[in-house]
Design a protein around this motif. Structure first.
Motif, PDB file in Angstrom:
ATOM      1  N   ARG A   1       5.225  18.553  -2.979  1.00 45.40           N
ATOM      2  CA  ARG A   1       4.255  17.460  -2.837  1.00 45.40           C
ATOM      3  C   ARG A   1       2.567  18.004  -3.177  1.00 45.40           C
ATOM      4  NH1 ARG A   1       2.851  12.184  -2.212  1.00 45.40           N
ATOM      5  NH2 ARG A   1       1.664  11.698  -0.520  1.00 45.40           N
TER       6      ARG A   1
ATOM      7  N   LEU B   1       8.145   9.421  -0.426  1.00 54.76           N
ATOM      8  CA  LEU B   1       6.745   9.961  -0.156  1.00 54.76           C
ATOM      9  C   LEU B   1       6.596   9.832   1.488  1.00 54.76           C
ATOM     10  CD1 LEU B   1       4.662   8.001  -2.840  1.00 54.76           C
ATOM     11  CD2 LEU B   1       5.201  10.563  -2.762  1.00 54.76           C
ATOM     12  N   ASP B   2       6.951   9.079   2.272  1.00 62.55           N
ATOM     13  CA  ASP B   2       6.717   9.071   3.609  1.00 62.55           C
ATOM     14  C   ASP B   2       7.340  10.371   4.421  1.00 62.55           C
ATOM     15  OD1 ASP B   2       5.241   7.019   3.834  1.00 62.55           O
ATOM     16  OD2 ASP B   2       7.010   5.477   4.444  1.00 62.55           O
ATOM     17  N   HIS B   3       8.828  10.826   3.406  1.00 59.13           N
ATOM     18  CA  HIS B   3       9.464  11.859   3.997  1.00 59.13           C
ATOM     19  C   HIS B   3       8.534  12.861   3.711  1.00 59.13           C
ATOM     20  CE1 HIS B   3      12.808  14.469   4.702  1.00 59.13           C
ATOM     21  NE2 HIS B   3      12.605  15.010   3.484  1.00 59.13           N
ATOM     22  N   ALA B   4       7.952  13.095   2.422  1.00 56.42           N
ATOM     23  CA  ALA B   4       7.340  14.251   2.007  1.00 56.42           C
ATOM     24  C   ALA B   4       6.003  14.441   2.707  1.00 56.42           C
ATOM     25  CB  ALA B   4       7.218  14.059   0.335  1.00 56.42           C
ATOM     26  N   ASP B   5       5.511  13.300   3.234  1.00 58.33           N
ATOM     27  CA  ASP B   5       4.304  13.520   3.867  1.00 58.33           C
ATOM     28  C   ASP B   5       4.565  14.294   5.132  1.00 58.33           C
ATOM     29  OD1 ASP B   5       2.550  12.437   2.155  1.00 58.33           O
ATOM     30  OD2 ASP B   5       2.672  10.474   2.745  1.00 58.33           O
ATOM     31  N   ASP B   6       5.738  14.060   5.862  1.00 59.17           N
ATOM     32  CA  ASP B   6       6.079  14.876   6.874  1.00 59.17           C
ATOM     33  C   ASP B   6       6.352  16.003   6.865  1.00 59.17           C
ATOM     34  OD1 ASP B   6       5.658  12.341   8.421  1.00 59.17           O
ATOM     35  OD2 ASP B   6       7.869  11.773   8.318  1.00 59.17           O
TER      36      ASP B   6
ATOM     37  N   GLU C   1       3.041  21.805   3.904  1.00 54.22           N
ATOM     38  CA  GLU C   1       2.613  22.384   2.633  1.00 54.22           C
ATOM     39  C   GLU C   1       3.635  23.342   1.967  1.00 54.22           C
ATOM     40  OE1 GLU C   1      -0.846  24.811   0.289  1.00 54.22           O
ATOM     41  OE2 GLU C   1      -1.235  23.741   2.035  1.00 54.22           O
TER      42      GLU C   1
ATOM     43  N   GLU D   1       8.683   4.764  -1.731  1.00 53.37           N
ATOM     44  CA  GLU D   1       7.753   4.786  -0.570  1.00 53.37           C
ATOM     45  C   GLU D   1       8.560   5.859   0.420  1.00 53.37           C
ATOM     46  OE1 GLU D   1       7.181   0.669   0.199  1.00 53.37           O
ATOM     47  OE2 GLU D   1       5.610   0.446  -1.524  1.00 53.37           O
TER      48      GLU D   1
ATOM     49  N   SER E   1      -3.625  17.282  -0.791  1.00 62.03           N
ATOM     50  CA  SER E   1      -4.765  16.680  -1.074  1.00 62.03           C
ATOM     51  C   SER E   1      -5.887  17.168  -0.136  1.00 62.03           C
ATOM     52  CB  SER E   1      -4.560  14.949  -0.654  1.00 62.03           C
ATOM     53  OG  SER E   1      -3.848  14.454  -1.683  1.00 62.03           O
TER      54      SER E   1
ATOM     55  N   GLN F   1       2.715  11.944  -8.102  1.00 68.61           N
ATOM     56  CA  GLN F   1       2.507  12.064  -6.873  1.00 68.61           C
ATOM     57  C   GLN F   1       3.595  13.163  -6.370  1.00 68.61           C
ATOM     58  OE1 GLN F   1       3.599   7.489  -6.809  1.00 68.61           O
ATOM     59  NE2 GLN F   1       2.220   7.614  -5.267  1.00 68.61           N
TER      60      GLN F   1
END
Length: 197
Positions: free
Chosen positions: A58, A9-14, A17, A6, A61, A47
């Motif tokens: 990443r 994924l939080d790091h990747a979301d920041d 693209e 998690e 979406s 993911q």
């Protein structure tokens, strides 16, 4: 406390693209073995996309579903992560400049690093080690001209430069003259002829 997957994924979301994600960049979250395992699990679940050894991306979406990041963004991220120069091949450069109507079927890039193939999503990108002179001026207009002329070869370089001189600004040719000492003799001669007549 958040699970390591998690946190990753939080790091990747920041990240923007196409940003490269690697275990070395995540060592602040845990030890190397744990980070490697978490990245592998995230790739198995879809993911993250495994783009090469130790390199992940990443997925993006959108309202149309999930897709791989753009090829160019992924290549740019790889270049910055590895500290390499990575540029489109001479065939792609010639097509961009309108010197050929052939559209390259395979995604081939030239690199200052070692030759290899990276895969992500449905894309297979071939990275070919190139001599330093072909990577000169990187993605500038003059750099694109150098790679296109290298791909066309000595037989077609003079005619291509005549066509390009009509379409490109003088500043591009000034850059070519400045970098001429780094170029092979045949190419330096063609550039000099095009600029000085």
């Amino acid at each position: 406390m958040q699970r390591l997957t998690e946190q990753i994924l939080d790091h990747a979301d920041d990240l923007p693209e196409g940003s490269a994600i690697s275990a070395k960049g995540l060592l602040h979250l845990g030890n190397r073995a744990a980070v490697d395992q978490a990245l592998s699990r995230l790739a198995e679940r879809g993911q993250l996309i495994r783009a090469g050894r130790g390199l992940y991306l990443r997925p993006v979406s959108s309202r149309h579903g999930v897709r791989s990041p753009s090829v160019q963004k992924a290549v740019d991220a790889l270049a910055s992560q590895k500290g390499e120069v990575i540029v489109p091949s001479g065939a792609a450069a010639a097509n961009t400049l309108g010197l050929t109507t052939q559209v390259p079927v395979r995604l081939v890039y030239l690199t200052s690093g070692r030759s290899r193939t990276i895969c992500f999503g449905n894309h297979v990108i071939e990275l070919r080690h190139a001599p330093r002179w072909q990577l000169a001026l990187a993605n500038s207009p003059a750099g694109i001209v150098i790679r296109a002329l290298a791909w066309l070869g000595p037989e077609k370089a003079d005619a291509a430069l005549v066509a390009l001189k009509r379409d490109l600004p003088p500043s591009t040719f000034n850059e070519l003259i400045a970098v001429a000492p780094q170029l092979p003799t045949w190419l330096a001669r063609s550039v000099g002829k095009a600029v000085h007549g």
